[in-house]
Design an enzyme around this catalytic site. Structure first.
Site, PDB file in Angstrom:
ATOM      1  N   LYS A 193       0.930  -1.209   0.139  1.00 36.57           N
ATOM      2  CA  LYS A 193       0.004  -0.126   0.040  1.00 36.57           C
ATOM      3  C   LYS A 193       0.796   1.075   0.018  1.00 36.57           C
ATOM      4  CE  LYS A 193      -1.849   3.091   1.786  1.00 36.57           C
ATOM      5  NZ  LYS A 193      -1.599   4.483   1.571  1.00 36.57           N
ATOM      6  N   GLY A 245       6.441   4.875   8.798  1.00 37.13           N
ATOM      7  CA  GLY A 245       5.731   5.836   8.466  1.00 37.13           C
ATOM      8  C   GLY A 245       6.078   6.909   9.768  1.00 37.13           C
ATOM      9  N   SER A 246       5.259   7.775   9.759  1.00 33.38           N
ATOM     10  CA  SER A 246       5.363   8.813  11.076  1.00 33.38           C
ATOM     11  C   SER A 246       4.864   7.906  12.573  1.00 33.38           C
ATOM     12  CB  SER A 246       4.212   9.779  11.089  1.00 33.38           C
ATOM     13  OG  SER A 246       3.046   9.340  10.963  1.00 33.38           O
ATOM     14  N   THR A 249       1.034   7.648  13.266  1.00 34.16           N
ATOM     15  CA  THR A 249       0.310   6.758  12.553  1.00 34.16           C
ATOM     16  C   THR A 249       0.774   5.365  12.562  1.00 34.16           C
ATOM     17  OG1 THR A 249       0.418   8.240  10.541  1.00 34.16           O
ATOM     18  CG2 THR A 249      -0.330   5.887  10.063  1.00 34.16           C
ATOM     19  N   GLY A 250       2.168   5.190  13.159  1.00 30.22           N
ATOM     20  CA  GLY A 250       2.761   3.844  13.589  1.00 30.22           C
ATOM     21  C   GLY A 250       2.109   3.199  14.909  1.00 30.22           C
ATOM     22  N   GLU A 399       9.516  16.064  15.409  1.00 28.09           N
ATOM     23  CA  GLU A 399      10.196  15.937  13.872  1.00 28.09           C
ATOM     24  C   GLU A 399       9.710  17.030  12.848  1.00 28.09           C
ATOM     25  OE1 GLU A 399       8.694  12.395  11.832  1.00 28.09           O
ATOM     26  OE2 GLU A 399      10.922  11.816  11.182  1.00 28.09           O
TER      27      GLU A 399
HETATM   28  P1  NAD Z   1       2.436   8.677   7.352  1.00 29.13           P
HETATM   29  O1  NAD Z   1       2.655   8.064   8.690  1.00 29.13           O
HETATM   30  O2  NAD Z   1       1.451   9.796   7.141  1.00 29.13           O
HETATM   31  O3  NAD Z   1       1.942   7.635   6.239  1.00 29.13           O
HETATM   32  C1  NAD Z   1       2.714   6.559   5.964  1.00 29.13           C
HETATM   33  C2  NAD Z   1       1.774   5.321   5.187  1.00 29.13           C
HETATM   34  O4  NAD Z   1       0.657   4.910   6.117  1.00 29.13           O
HETATM   35  C3  NAD Z   1       0.832   5.993   3.937  1.00 29.13           C
HETATM   36  O5  NAD Z   1       0.933   4.934   2.989  1.00 29.13           O
HETATM   37  C4  NAD Z   1      -0.442   6.198   4.561  1.00 29.13           C
HETATM   38  O6  NAD Z   1      -1.245   6.235   3.550  1.00 29.13           O
HETATM   39  C5  NAD Z   1      -0.563   5.178   5.571  1.00 29.13           C
HETATM   40  N1  NAD Z   1      -1.372   5.229   6.629  1.00 29.13           N
HETATM   41  C6  NAD Z   1      -2.007   6.551   7.197  1.00 29.13           C
HETATM   42  N2  NAD Z   1      -2.845   6.194   8.047  1.00 29.13           N
HETATM   43  C7  NAD Z   1      -2.858   4.795   8.100  1.00 29.13           C
HETATM   44  C8  NAD Z   1      -3.776   3.999   9.186  1.00 29.13           C
HETATM   45  N3  NAD Z   1      -4.582   4.552  10.020  1.00 29.13           N
HETATM   46  N4  NAD Z   1      -3.515   2.648   8.996  1.00 29.13           N
HETATM   47  C9  NAD Z   1      -2.801   2.145   8.252  1.00 29.13           C
HETATM   48  N5  NAD Z   1      -1.937   2.812   7.242  1.00 29.13           N
HETATM   49  C10 NAD Z   1      -2.125   4.428   7.312  1.00 29.13           C
HETATM   50  O7  NAD Z   1       4.034   9.071   7.073  1.00 29.13           O
HETATM   51  P2  NAD Z   1       4.514   9.960   5.583  1.00 29.13           P
HETATM   52  O8  NAD Z   1       4.195  11.057   5.859  1.00 29.13           O
HETATM   53  O9  NAD Z   1       4.110   9.201   4.595  1.00 29.13           O
HETATM   54  O10 NAD Z   1       6.016   9.570   5.988  1.00 29.13           O
HETATM   55  C11 NAD Z   1       6.816  10.518   6.686  1.00 29.13           C
HETATM   56  C12 NAD Z   1       7.242   9.967   7.827  1.00 29.13           C
HETATM   57  O11 NAD Z   1       7.849   8.331   7.760  1.00 29.13           O
HETATM   58  C13 NAD Z   1       8.216  10.381   8.797  1.00 29.13           C
HETATM   59  O12 NAD Z   1       7.699  10.475  10.465  1.00 29.13           O
HETATM   60  C14 NAD Z   1       9.258   9.611   8.732  1.00 29.13           C
HETATM   61  O13 NAD Z   1      10.315   9.909   9.882  1.00 29.13           O
HETATM   62  C15 NAD Z   1       8.766   8.394   8.635  1.00 29.13           C
HETATM   63  N6  NAD Z   1       9.592   7.219   8.184  1.00 29.13           N
HETATM   64  C16 NAD Z   1      10.464   6.340   8.712  1.00 29.13           C
HETATM   65  C17 NAD Z   1      11.260   5.426   8.166  1.00 29.13           C
HETATM   66  C18 NAD Z   1      12.057   4.438   9.022  1.00 29.13           C
HETATM   67  O14 NAD Z   1      12.599   3.609   8.353  1.00 29.13           O
HETATM   68  N7  NAD Z   1      12.211   4.574  10.341  1.00 29.13           N
HETATM   69  C19 NAD Z   1      11.629   5.920   6.607  1.00 29.13           C
HETATM   70  C20 NAD Z   1      11.083   6.290   5.965  1.00 29.13           C
HETATM   71  C21 NAD Z   1       9.928   7.528   6.582  1.00 29.13           C
END
Ligand code: NAD
Length: 495
Positions: A193, A245-246, A249-250, A399
């Site tokens: 996804k 991701g963030s 959300t994580g 962040e």
């Molecule tokens: P985000 O958390 O907004 O979204 C990430 C993904 O999650 C997207 O595909 C989004 O559609 C999906 N998503 C959103 N809500 C969801 C839910 N409730 N359930 C399941 N999936 C959902 O992050 P972003 O803005 O796309 O990316 C930036 C963030 O990612 C930053 O905080 C960055 O630090 C982090 N990041 C971490 C790593 C790592 O390896 N630790 C690598 C790259 C980015």
């Protein structure tokens, strides 16, 4: 210089009516909802993809279950060779994929070529090598033997099942490859996804997967908003989520996964990563280090440095020289090979960075360099250097995920360590010094999943990567990822 010409196959791909990639081919979504994909360099819509609905999600999961049944039974050597073939295909289509990636993310073309395609192929080959090296153990139990019977035990590492790979927008190709390669090499099937902002390259890579020899259903791609990711995790037909991701959300993803019958979860989250310059550091190396840590891909890297700590007697010189270097960066179109600094990936993020600049001013931090959104087409912000007043300032706590280096002076080593560790996050950190002995003594005291010395940001597939504290659970790369994509089965035999 000017923009490179787009390849005809890139133009043709953009003009397609994009479907979902289910059971080995692109299919029209049953949902009529669409999402616009916007080029961050000029804010123009370049494509539309589906926002998948319930019926689409059911179809993808049914396909992935079938795919799992087929793929998990293939010989490890075959899995390895298919992934190697996919890496070859990435390289054969390198320019096409790099251009698509730059168009959807605003990443400068050299980074798309080197990282999103070149490094992605390199990582894929590394994962491919693991397929034939996943092993269990043999164990001799000490159970009592009354009539001469003996016992033998062994463990099996078995693929976990259907994996949901949820990908952010910052490295939409490479992170998708990490997830699909981890799943496929261990014998799992996978549903990717992608981020709603950057869904295009992985749709193309899924087609290359079929050309490489993946059976239908081993790799599916479902586009859509966050709710699509959530529905995939909640679906009874999926077994694991690998999320990048963030942090907020994580945490939501972790709760959803645990609530869905303990669906397994690997969480690679954000951070607020520290960079510590020791008093002996050479100033030019410190400036190059700050650029490497904080400004690659406009700081839109989870592991990027955001909290910079320098000795009080050297901080002014360091910030001044860094500002001079940033002022000389060529800011421009990401498709221009001469550009060194491109736009950020979406308008929401650009505005969020603008709000961080306002917060810094409101909290009376000193904007040493930059600190504005650029008044031009597309989503540009200035590379920025800020001197904070205290550890409590927003820019040292939250962040930003942008090209902002926030500095604070320190007086001694203990204070530096306390400052570096004074954050709820723990993804990465770096130390910069000529005194390797001192660095070796400090490294164990730094609270981060990865600590670099005299380098920052660069990842290698052989070196495990992941966060401690609020930056995540689980590890990618090395052999560590295998535990997260397999279940351990114990077998005991009386004979
Ligand atoms: P985000 O958390 O907004 O979204 C990430 C993904 O999650 C997207 O595909 C989004 O559609 C999906 N998503 C959103 N809500 C969801 C839910 N409730 N359930 C399941 N999936 C959902 O992050 P972003 O803005 O796309 O990316 C930036 C963030 O990612 C930053 O905080 C960055 O630090 C982090 N990041 C971490 C790593 C790592 O390896 N630790 C690598 C790259 C980015």
């Amino acid at each position: 210089m000017s923009d490179i010409p787009l390849l005809p196959q890139v133009r043709a791909f953009l003009e397609r009516d994009h479907g979902l990639f289910i059971h080995g081919r692109s299919v029209s979504a049953q949902s009529s909802q669409r999402i616009e994909v916007v080029n961050p360099a000029d804010a123009q819509v370049i494509a539309r993809v589906s926002d998948a609905g319930e019926a689409d999600i059911d179809a993808a999961v049914a396909s992935a279950r079938q795919g799992f049944n087929a793929w998990s039974q293939t010989a490890p050597a075959l899995r390895s060779s298919v992934l190697h073939k996919l890496a070859d295909l990435l390289e054969q289509h390198a320019e096409e994929l790099a251009q698509l990636e730059t168009l959807q993310s605003g990443k400068i073309i050299q980074i798309s070529r080197a990282f999103e395609v070149g490094q992605a192929a390199h990582f894929l080959r590394y994962f491919a090598g693991w397929a034939t090296k996943i092993t269990g153990q043999t164990i001799t139990p000490s159970l009592p033997s009354f009539n001469g019977e003996q016992y033998t035990a062994y463990t099996l590492r078995q693929p976990i099942g259907v994996v949901v790979g949820i990908v952010p927008w910052n490295f939409s190709t490479m992170i998708a490859i990490w997830k699909l390669a981890s799943a496929l090499t261990t014998g799992c099937s996978v549903i990717i996804k992608p981020s709603e902002f950057t869904p295009l390259t992985i749709l193309r890579i899924a087609e290359l997967g079929i050309e490489a020899g993946l059976p239908a259903g081993a790799l599916n791609v479902i586009t859509g908003l966050g709710k699509v990711g959530q529905a995939l995790i909640e679906h009874p037909g999926t077994d694991k989520v690998s999320f990048t991701g963030s942090v907020p959300t994580g945490i939501a993803v972790g709760k959803t996964a645990f609530g869905a019958n303990l669906t397994r979860a690997t969480l690679e989250l954000g951070g607020k990563n520290s960079v510590g310059f020791l008093p002996d550091v050479d100033i030019d190396k410190a400036v190059a280090g700050a650029i490497e840590a904080g400004f690659l891909h406009s700081g839109q890297i989870c592991a990027a440095g955001e909290r910079f700590f320098a000795p009080r007697q050297r901080i002014d010189e360091l910030m001044e020289k860094l500002s001079q270097r940033l002022a000389a960066l060529k800011i421009g179109s990401p498709l221009d090979e001469g550009t060194e600094f491109g736009p950020v990936t979406n308008r929401t993020h650009q505005h969020k960075l603008g709000q961080f600049f306002e917060r810094a001013r409101a909290e009376q931090c000193t904007i040493v360099h930059g600190g504005r959104l650029l008044d031009r087409e597309g989503f540009y912000v200035e590379p920025t250097v800020i001197l904070a007043r205290s550890l409590d300032d927003t820019l040292l706590k939250e962040e930003t995920f942008g090209p902002i280096a926030t500095f604070l002076p320190y007086d001694d080593e203990e204070e530096l360590l306390a400052m570096m560790n004074g954050t709820p996050y723990g993804l990465s950190a770096s130390l910069w010094t000529n005194d390797l002995g001192k660095a070796m003594r400090m490294v164990p005291r730094i609270e981060a999943g990865t600590v670099w010395v005299n380098m920052h940001t660069l990842l290698d597939p052989a070196v495990p990567f992941g966060g401690i504290k609020a930056s995540g659970i689980g590890r990618e790369f090395g052999s560590a990822f295998i535990d997260d994509y397999t279940e351990l089965k114990s077998v005991m035999i009386r004979h």
